[in-house]
Scaffold this motif. Sequence first.
Motif, PDB file in Angstrom:
ATOM      1  N   PRO A  80       6.254  -7.712   4.301  1.00  0.00           N
ATOM      2  CA  PRO A  80       6.366  -6.601   3.345  1.00  0.00           C
ATOM      3  C   PRO A  80       7.398  -5.543   3.714  1.00  0.00           C
ATOM      4  CG  PRO A  80       4.062  -7.157   3.715  1.00  0.00           C
ATOM      5  CD  PRO A  80       4.856  -7.956   4.698  1.00  0.00           C
ATOM      6  N   ASP A  81       7.527  -5.189   5.000  1.00  0.00           N
ATOM      7  CA  ASP A  81       8.504  -4.169   5.375  1.00  0.00           C
ATOM      8  C   ASP A  81       9.920  -4.634   5.057  1.00  0.00           C
ATOM      9  OD1 ASP A  81       6.490  -2.513   6.234  1.00  0.00           O
ATOM     10  OD2 ASP A  81       6.748  -2.985   8.366  1.00  0.00           O
ATOM     11  N   ALA A  82      10.213  -5.900   5.339  1.00  0.00           N
ATOM     12  CA  ALA A  82      11.535  -6.445   5.039  1.00  0.00           C
ATOM     13  C   ALA A  82      11.763  -6.495   3.532  1.00  0.00           C
ATOM     14  CB  ALA A  82      11.680  -7.837   5.640  1.00  0.00           C
ATOM     15  N   LEU A  83      10.712  -6.795   2.782  1.00  0.00           N
ATOM     16  CA  LEU A  83      10.857  -6.834   1.323  1.00  0.00           C
ATOM     17  C   LEU A  83      11.145  -5.439   0.782  1.00  0.00           C
ATOM     18  CD1 LEU A  83      10.775  -8.474  -1.275  1.00  0.00           C
ATOM     19  CD2 LEU A  83       8.313  -8.062  -1.381  1.00  0.00           C
ATOM     20  N   ARG A  84      10.461  -4.433   1.288  1.00  0.00           N
ATOM     21  CA  ARG A  84      10.717  -3.056   0.830  1.00  0.00           C
ATOM     22  C   ARG A  84      12.145  -2.632   1.162  1.00  0.00           C
ATOM     23  NH1 ARG A  84       5.273  -2.726   2.731  1.00  0.00           N
ATOM     24  NH2 ARG A  84       3.853  -2.441   0.952  1.00  0.00           N
ATOM     25  N   ALA A  85      12.615  -3.001   2.345  1.00  0.00           N
ATOM     26  CA  ALA A  85      13.997  -2.693   2.704  1.00  0.00           C
ATOM     27  C   ALA A  85      14.965  -3.403   1.764  1.00  0.00           C
ATOM     28  CB  ALA A  85      14.264  -3.100   4.152  1.00  0.00           C
ATOM     29  N   SER A  86      14.652  -4.626   1.413  1.00  0.00           N
ATOM     30  CA  SER A  86      15.514  -5.391   0.503  1.00  0.00           C
ATOM     31  C   SER A  86      15.604  -4.729  -0.863  1.00  0.00           C
ATOM     32  CB  SER A  86      14.986  -6.820   0.365  1.00  0.00           C
ATOM     33  OG  SER A  86      14.991  -7.489   1.610  1.00  0.00           O
ATOM     34  N   VAL A  87      14.468  -4.270  -1.365  1.00  0.00           N
ATOM     35  CA  VAL A  87      14.442  -3.600  -2.673  1.00  0.00           C
ATOM     36  C   VAL A  87      15.271  -2.314  -2.625  1.00  0.00           C
ATOM     37  CG1 VAL A  87      12.946  -2.391  -4.311  1.00  0.00           C
ATOM     38  CG2 VAL A  87      12.267  -4.628  -3.397  1.00  0.00           C
ATOM     39  N   GLU A  88      15.218  -1.613  -1.506  1.00  0.00           N
ATOM     40  CA  GLU A  88      15.995  -0.385  -1.363  1.00  0.00           C
ATOM     41  C   GLU A  88      17.496  -0.665  -1.307  1.00  0.00           C
ATOM     42  OE1 GLU A  88      16.139   3.554   1.592  1.00  0.00           O
ATOM     43  OE2 GLU A  88      14.466   2.123   1.713  1.00  0.00           O
ATOM     44  N   LEU A  89      17.873  -1.816  -0.774  1.00  0.00           N
ATOM     45  CA  LEU A  89      19.285  -2.129  -0.563  1.00  0.00           C
ATOM     46  C   LEU A  89      19.958  -2.767  -1.786  1.00  0.00           C
ATOM     47  CD1 LEU A  89      18.918  -3.497   3.050  1.00  0.00           C
ATOM     48  CD2 LEU A  89      20.473  -1.656   2.396  1.00  0.00           C
ATOM     49  N   VAL A  90      19.205  -3.478  -2.600  1.00  0.00           N
ATOM     50  CA  VAL A  90      19.786  -4.238  -3.712  1.00  0.00           C
ATOM     51  C   VAL A  90      19.596  -3.458  -5.018  1.00  0.00           C
ATOM     52  CG1 VAL A  90      19.690  -6.407  -5.002  1.00  0.00           C
ATOM     53  CG2 VAL A  90      19.366  -6.425  -2.520  1.00  0.00           C
ATOM     54  N   LYS A  91      20.661  -3.275  -5.768  1.00  0.00           N
ATOM     55  CA  LYS A  91      20.598  -2.479  -6.991  1.00  0.00           C
ATOM     56  C   LYS A  91      19.700  -3.125  -8.049  1.00  0.00           C
ATOM     57  CE  LYS A  91      25.230  -0.467  -6.458  1.00  0.00           C
ATOM     58  NZ  LYS A  91      26.594  -0.378  -7.047  1.00  0.00           N
ATOM     59  N   ASP A  92      19.815  -4.429  -8.221  1.00  0.00           N
ATOM     60  CA  ASP A  92      19.082  -5.138  -9.268  1.00  0.00           C
ATOM     61  C   ASP A  92      17.900  -5.866  -8.647  1.00  0.00           C
ATOM     62  OD1 ASP A  92      18.149  -6.671 -11.353  1.00  0.00           O
ATOM     63  OD2 ASP A  92      20.056  -7.689 -11.754  1.00  0.00           O
TER      64      ASP A  92
END
Length: 304
Positions: free
Chosen positions: A216-228
């Motif tokens: 989950p932490d990596a997924l949250r970071a991914s959502v923060e980094l990717v615009k779409d």
Amino acid sequence: MKAAALTEFGGPEVLTLTEVPDPEAGPGQVRVRVRAAGVQHFDTGIRTGWAPPSVDLTFPVVPGNEFAGVVDQIGDGVTDFAPGAEVLGFTTTRSYAQYVVVPADQIVNKPAAMSWEVAGGFSANGQGAHLCLSQMGVNPGDTVLINAAAGALGTFSVQLARAWGATTVIGTASERNHEYLRSIGAVPVTYGEGLVERVRALAPGGVDAAMDNAGPDALRASVELVKDINRVRTMVSDEAAEELGVPALGPSRSAGRLAELVGLYEQGLIKIHIRNSYPLAEAAEAHRDLEQGHGRGKIVLVVE
């Protein structure tokens, strides 16, 4: 036949070598004499009693969802394969055994130059990477983030993204695996607190798509980094994905997808690192190895 099977759920010790009836190929099916079978986190979930609703967990349960071997029996209506064909393929369970029966549309021909160990551990991670990256829409010129990039799934994902034209693939891993990531074409970055800032420093132009294999932490970071957010996917964090609005993965594995990946392997665009091979009788030890985490490459069982 011999199989590594469960008669109860629990830790690795419940996975033991036992005798189970030989399966027989029915209409549209093939029986494969297994030479190698990959070890997946899906299998360790089965061992603990978890399974998708469609999976029968009546004891004895034989885990294993990918394999390679030699066709030794065909059912009525099978015309694309004959006894003696060397193949690799996929199922849901039953691969930790001397024989496995599957529909004929779940196998493809094994390249002569592909080792049994590589073939046995090729299908599941390969198709998982293909599903994720295709639904993320990885395109030529993209910058792609792969979380947990040094494991078997991450290794495949990095190389597939590069094969599809991604200009930069950033991979998260522990520092001891950074040189390995460089060797397969990724720019390494360390896990943990401050990941978003570290990735932004490496990709000032932004991250186009991201895949989570870490949690989950990596997924949250991914959502923060990717615009779409439609260009983010996870293989391991379903609850967090629902909370964040990350789309779920779509269709399942197919022989067509597997054949495409085998073609990339034959072109030298995909290389599989075998971390460890274990005999079928040591399937429990293979599970212990996998569950240690932070490993590099693929674990397989070799079936005599």
